[in-house]
Design a protein around this motif. Sequence first.
Motif, PDB file in Angstrom:
ATOM      1  N   GLN A 179      10.088  76.496  39.693  1.00 39.96           N
ATOM      2  CA  GLN A 179      10.474  75.527  40.370  1.00 39.96           C
ATOM      3  C   GLN A 179       9.932  74.337  39.487  1.00 39.96           C
ATOM      4  O   GLN A 179      10.532  73.516  39.169  1.00 39.96           O
ATOM      5  N   ILE A 180       8.626  74.343  39.210  1.00 38.49           N
ATOM      6  CA  ILE A 180       8.121  73.378  38.270  1.00 38.49           C
ATOM      7  C   ILE A 180       8.766  73.190  36.981  1.00 38.49           C
ATOM      8  O   ILE A 180       9.043  72.202  36.582  1.00 38.49           O
ATOM      9  N   LEU A 181       9.141  74.342  36.395  1.00 36.96           N
ATOM     10  CA  LEU A 181       9.771  74.340  35.260  1.00 36.96           C
ATOM     11  C   LEU A 181      11.216  73.597  35.452  1.00 36.96           C
ATOM     12  O   LEU A 181      11.771  72.790  34.615  1.00 36.96           O
ATOM     13  N   ARG A 182      11.922  74.217  36.251  1.00 33.61           N
ATOM     14  CA  ARG A 182      13.037  73.476  36.663  1.00 33.61           C
ATOM     15  C   ARG A 182      13.018  72.098  37.040  1.00 33.61           C
ATOM     16  O   ARG A 182      14.025  71.294  36.295  1.00 33.61           O
ATOM     17  N   ASN A 183      12.082  71.529  37.663  1.00 32.11           N
ATOM     18  CA  ASN A 183      11.850  70.103  37.867  1.00 32.11           C
ATOM     19  C   ASN A 183      11.649  69.361  36.751  1.00 32.11           C
ATOM     20  O   ASN A 183      12.187  68.487  36.469  1.00 32.11           O
ATOM     21  N   ARG A 184      10.873  70.046  35.654  1.00 32.49           N
ATOM     22  CA  ARG A 184      10.411  69.218  34.552  1.00 32.49           C
ATOM     23  C   ARG A 184      11.853  69.105  33.589  1.00 32.49           C
ATOM     24  O   ARG A 184      12.169  68.306  32.924  1.00 32.49           O
ATOM     25  N   PHE A 185      12.496  70.179  33.309  1.00 35.17           N
ATOM     26  CA  PHE A 185      13.751  70.312  32.512  1.00 35.17           C
ATOM     27  C   PHE A 185      14.536  68.936  33.339  1.00 35.17           C
ATOM     28  O   PHE A 185      15.082  68.129  32.576  1.00 35.17           O
ATOM     29  N   SER A 186      14.843  68.960  34.598  1.00 36.69           N
ATOM     30  CA  SER A 186      15.468  68.080  35.421  1.00 36.69           C
ATOM     31  C   SER A 186      15.011  66.584  35.151  1.00 36.69           C
ATOM     32  O   SER A 186      15.782  65.713  34.801  1.00 36.69           O
ATOM     33  N   GLU A 187      13.690  66.432  35.052  1.00 35.09           N
ATOM     34  CA  GLU A 187      13.284  65.020  34.835  1.00 35.09           C
ATOM     35  C   GLU A 187      13.571  64.636  33.380  1.00 35.09           C
ATOM     36  O   GLU A 187      14.038  63.401  33.163  1.00 35.09           O
ATOM     37  N   ALA A 188      13.378  65.623  32.331  1.00 34.29           N
ATOM     38  CA  ALA A 188      13.650  65.168  30.859  1.00 34.29           C
ATOM     39  C   ALA A 188      15.004  64.977  30.792  1.00 34.29           C
ATOM     40  O   ALA A 188      15.260  63.797  30.152  1.00 34.29           O
ATOM     41  N   VAL A 189      16.110  65.594  31.308  1.00 33.67           N
ATOM     42  CA  VAL A 189      17.464  65.383  31.072  1.00 33.67           C
ATOM     43  C   VAL A 189      17.688  64.101  31.647  1.00 33.67           C
ATOM     44  O   VAL A 189      18.500  63.191  31.235  1.00 33.67           O
ATOM     45  N   HIS A 190      17.432  63.927  32.882  1.00 36.28           N
ATOM     46  CA  HIS A 190      17.553  62.628  33.417  1.00 36.28           C
ATOM     47  C   HIS A 190      17.122  61.239  32.686  1.00 36.28           C
ATOM     48  O   HIS A 190      17.523  60.133  32.876  1.00 36.28           O
ATOM     49  N   SER A 191      15.925  61.667  31.877  1.00 37.51           N
ATOM     50  CA  SER A 191      15.397  60.362  31.341  1.00 37.51           C
ATOM     51  C   SER A 191      16.187  60.416  30.138  1.00 37.51           C
ATOM     52  O   SER A 191      15.632  59.628  28.979  1.00 37.51           O
TER      53      SER A 191
END
Length: 108
Positions: free
Chosen positions: A28-40
């Motif tokens: 979940q941490i990995l998924r969240n970090r990817f999501s944050e990176a893409v959204h930024s």
Amino acid sequence: MNITEYDVDNVRIMRLDTTRFAGPEAAQILRNRFSEAVHSGHLVLAVDLTNVQFIDRESVRVLIEEFKRINRYHGSIGIFGAIDDMRDFLHQNLLDELVDIADDESAM
């Protein structure tokens, strides 16, 4: 589970700062970090596995899901720093057919 992020040129590097990256929390941490990176706005990402000796299938599944998502935006994911056993595991899970796997950061 800690992930350190930094940019090199236009690549967002995510260094997994643990020897064992496993379990639902890690995924979940990995998924969240990817999501944050893409959204930024980061669409070229690389995962640094230099410190990792074990990663579970759930986290590999996240990498595959994120590859598919980023690929829709014409982005890419790479992996570097994996030890030989880790490279074998990634190959067995066919991840090497989806993402570039390099020896070190300079090859990304």
